[in-house]
Scaffold this motif. Structure first.
Motif, PDB file in Angstrom:
ATOM      1  N   LEU A  33       9.973   2.835   5.564  1.00  0.00           N
ATOM      2  CA  LEU A  33       9.639   1.846   4.533  1.00  0.00           C
ATOM      3  C   LEU A  33       8.149   1.865   4.212  1.00  0.00           C
ATOM      4  N   ARG A  34       7.320   2.027   5.245  1.00  0.00           N
ATOM      5  CA  ARG A  34       5.876   2.116   5.005  1.00  0.00           C
ATOM      6  C   ARG A  34       5.534   3.309   4.115  1.00  0.00           C
ATOM      7  N   LEU A  35       6.102   4.466   4.464  1.00  0.00           N
ATOM      8  CA  LEU A  35       5.811   5.674   3.698  1.00  0.00           C
ATOM      9  C   LEU A  35       6.272   5.551   2.254  1.00  0.00           C
ATOM     10  N   LYS A  36       7.369   4.841   2.022  1.00  0.00           N
ATOM     11  CA  LYS A  36       7.856   4.648   0.654  1.00  0.00           C
ATOM     12  C   LYS A  36       6.867   3.807  -0.169  1.00  0.00           C
ATOM     13  N   ILE A  37       6.369   2.713   0.438  1.00  0.00           N
ATOM     14  CA  ILE A  37       5.401   1.879  -0.271  1.00  0.00           C
ATOM     15  C   ILE A  37       4.116   2.660  -0.532  1.00  0.00           C
ATOM     16  N   ILE A  38       3.674   3.433   0.455  1.00  0.00           N
ATOM     17  CA  ILE A  38       2.458   4.230   0.289  1.00  0.00           C
ATOM     18  C   ILE A  38       2.625   5.240  -0.839  1.00  0.00           C
ATOM     19  N   ARG A  39       3.766   5.938  -0.859  1.00  0.00           N
ATOM     20  CA  ARG A  39       3.998   6.943  -1.905  1.00  0.00           C
ATOM     21  C   ARG A  39       4.099   6.289  -3.282  1.00  0.00           C
ATOM     22  N   ASP A  40       4.796   5.162  -3.396  1.00  0.00           N
ATOM     23  CA  ASP A  40       4.916   4.468  -4.684  1.00  0.00           C
ATOM     24  C   ASP A  40       3.549   3.995  -5.175  1.00  0.00           C
ATOM     25  N   PHE A  41       2.721   3.503  -4.249  1.00  0.00           N
ATOM     26  CA  PHE A  41       1.388   3.020  -4.608  1.00  0.00           C
ATOM     27  C   PHE A  41       0.522   4.187  -5.083  1.00  0.00           C
ATOM     28  N   GLU A  42       0.598   5.315  -4.399  1.00  0.00           N
ATOM     29  CA  GLU A  42      -0.167   6.499  -4.790  1.00  0.00           C
ATOM     30  C   GLU A  42       0.260   6.992  -6.167  1.00  0.00           C
ATOM     31  N   THR A  43       1.564   6.973  -6.420  1.00  0.00           N
ATOM     32  CA  THR A  43       2.076   7.419  -7.719  1.00  0.00           C
ATOM     33  C   THR A  43       1.588   6.504  -8.832  1.00  0.00           C
ATOM     34  N   LYS A  44       1.566   5.218  -8.560  1.00  0.00           N
ATOM     35  CA  LYS A  44       1.136   4.230  -9.554  1.00  0.00           C
ATOM     36  C   LYS A  44      -0.338   4.368  -9.885  1.00  0.00           C
ATOM     37  N   ARG A  45      -1.176   4.596  -8.875  1.00  0.00           N
ATOM     38  CA  ARG A  45      -2.624   4.625  -9.075  1.00  0.00           C
ATOM     39  C   ARG A  45      -3.200   6.046  -9.138  1.00  0.00           C
ATOM     40  N   LYS A  46      -2.341   7.068  -8.952  1.00  0.00           N
ATOM     41  CA  LYS A  46      -2.798   8.460  -8.957  1.00  0.00           C
ATOM     42  C   LYS A  46      -3.920   8.664  -7.928  1.00  0.00           C
ATOM     43  N   SER A  47      -3.704   8.134  -6.738  1.00  0.00           N
ATOM     44  CA  SER A  47      -4.727   8.169  -5.707  1.00  0.00           C
ATOM     45  C   SER A  47      -4.102   8.550  -4.370  1.00  0.00           C
ATOM     46  N   ARG A  48      -4.956   8.718  -3.352  1.00  0.00           N
ATOM     47  CA  ARG A  48      -4.467   8.838  -1.981  1.00  0.00           C
ATOM     48  C   ARG A  48      -4.685   7.493  -1.290  1.00  0.00           C
ATOM     49  N   LEU A  49      -3.619   6.967  -0.680  1.00  0.00           N
ATOM     50  CA  LEU A  49      -3.717   5.702   0.035  1.00  0.00           C
ATOM     51  C   LEU A  49      -3.780   5.982   1.538  1.00  0.00           C
ATOM     52  N   ILE A  50      -4.814   5.445   2.183  1.00  0.00           N
ATOM     53  CA  ILE A  50      -4.989   5.555   3.630  1.00  0.00           C
ATOM     54  C   ILE A  50      -4.969   4.140   4.194  1.00  0.00           C
ATOM     55  N   THR A  51      -4.305   3.945   5.308  1.00  0.00           N
ATOM     56  CA  THR A  51      -4.295   2.624   5.927  1.00  0.00           C
ATOM     57  C   THR A  51      -4.949   2.691   7.307  1.00  0.00           C
ATOM     58  N   MET A  52      -5.730   1.683   7.623  1.00  0.00           N
ATOM     59  CA  MET A  52      -6.241   1.502   8.981  1.00  0.00           C
ATOM     60  C   MET A  52      -6.002   0.040   9.339  1.00  0.00           C
ATOM     61  N   ILE A  53      -4.859  -0.194   9.964  1.00  0.00           N
ATOM     62  CA  ILE A  53      -4.402  -1.548  10.252  1.00  0.00           C
ATOM     63  C   ILE A  53      -4.313  -1.720  11.759  1.00  0.00           C
ATOM     64  N   HIS A  54      -5.140  -2.580  12.287  1.00  0.00           N
ATOM     65  CA  HIS A  54      -5.193  -2.818  13.728  1.00  0.00           C
ATOM     66  C   HIS A  54      -4.644  -4.205  14.044  1.00  0.00           C
ATOM     67  N   ARG A  55      -3.490  -4.230  14.634  1.00  0.00           N
ATOM     68  CA  ARG A  55      -2.922  -5.474  15.126  1.00  0.00           C
ATOM     69  C   ARG A  55      -1.943  -5.123  16.236  1.00  0.00           C
ATOM     70  N   GLN A  56      -1.595  -6.101  17.057  1.00  0.00           N
ATOM     71  CA  GLN A  56      -0.620  -5.821  18.102  1.00  0.00           C
ATOM     72  C   GLN A  56       0.704  -5.457  17.459  1.00  0.00           C
ATOM     73  N   GLU A  57       1.320  -4.437  18.001  1.00  0.00           N
ATOM     74  CA  GLU A  57       2.580  -3.972  17.438  1.00  0.00           C
ATOM     75  C   GLU A  57       3.439  -3.377  18.541  1.00  0.00           C
ATOM     76  N   THR A  58       4.748  -3.668  18.497  1.00  0.00           N
ATOM     77  CA  THR A  58       5.646  -3.102  19.477  1.00  0.00           C
ATOM     78  C   THR A  58       5.992  -1.673  19.079  1.00  0.00           C
ATOM     79  N   PHE A  59       5.710  -0.720  19.958  1.00  0.00           N
ATOM     80  CA  PHE A  59       6.125   0.650  19.680  1.00  0.00           C
ATOM     81  C   PHE A  59       6.500   1.344  20.973  1.00  0.00           C
TER      82      PHE A  59
END
Length: 280
Positions: A33-59
């Protein structure tokens, strides 16, 4: 063919294995789901989207929460993403971080500053310390109206560098330990280095005198290190800030959940509605 016999012990281990794999499958679904939002956002803005999100996360299937901050691995990954981006393609960076290593933050900021096309930083909630340093490299900073940045004054261990110098100044060099004098020498160098970095990052956004004024305000211990600087304050400092945060950024942040398995401290029905929508 003899029938397969399943004992209660076998069933118990099968159930345990299944429960250990479920978090892994959930995490994989979230990644898609994350990759889908990133790809849709890149397509909309014709850009590369990079995320740096630091929070506690279960993995991982062990479900262990890990606190994150800006480190060398982050700088390596972001620098690689920038190298893979054509010079004429804009870069969008989503920042959600408490800060981290000065070296890593400075590497990222310098690489973004050198990118020929437009660089936009999105701050949905907060980008403190090293996160703010990175944001200063952007051509535009887009924040939620309640999001905050923070001072970039260096910290030496548990103490602000500016406060160490203040102690020596107030007590006098002959009344403090050698260790404190050594720390003060390091603090002086650290403050000068960060101030020079901020001036360099701001020099193409405002005149040199104004850049030095803002750099001193942000890097020399004017406020406590956790002081929240609002979007309005950043605008007043002359930085290119807007509060038109795209809806997709909020949707992306929803896909970075806090660890499950404990009672949430904040709870609400996650739907938009008005008073007329409530039952009579």
């Amino acid at each position: 063919m003899r029938g397969l016999k399943v004992s209660l012990f076998d069933f118990f281990w099968f159930l345990l294995l299944l429960m250990s794999l479920i978090p892994m499958f959930k995490q994989q679904k979230i990644e898609v789901l994350r990759l889908k939002i990133i790809r849709d956002f890149e397509t909309k803005r014709k850009s590369r989207l990079i995320t740096m999100i630091h929070r506690q996360e279960t993995f991982s299937f062990l479900g262990l929460p890990v606190s994150r901050y800006i480190n060398i691995e982050d700088s390596e990954q972001i620098l690689r993403a920038i190298r893979l981006t054509p010079d004429d393609m804009p870069i969008d960076l989503v920042l959600h971080t408490p800060g981290g290593l000065v070296l890593a933050a400075e590497q990222i900021a310098e690489a973004l500053r050198k990118h020929p096309a437009k660089v936009t930083v999105f701050i949905p909630h907060y980008a403190m310390s090293g996160g703010t340093l990175i944001a200063l490299a952007a051509d535009e900073i887009v924040m939620d109206e309640n999001a905050v940045a923070g001072p970039v004054d260096p910290q030496l261990g548990e103490y602000p560098a500016a406060s160490i110098l203040k102690v020596v100044e107030q007590k006098g060099p002959d009344k403090v330990e050698d260790r404190t004098l050594i720390m003060a020498d390091i603090a002086k160098k650290a403050l000068a280095q960060v101030e020079n970095t901020v001036v360099e990052l701001l020099s193409d956004k405002m005149d040199l005198e104004k850049a030095r004024e803002v750099a001193k305000l942000l890097s020399q211990g004017t406020w406590t290190h956790d002081y929240p600087i609002s979007a309005q304050q950043l605008k007043e400092l002359g930085l290119p800030v807007s509060t038109d945060l795209p809806r997709e950024i909020y949707e992306l942040m929803d896909l970075y959940p806090q660890p499950q398995g404990r009672r949430p401290s904040v709870q609400y029905i996650p739907l938009p509605y008005g008073r007329n929508d409530l039952p009579k």
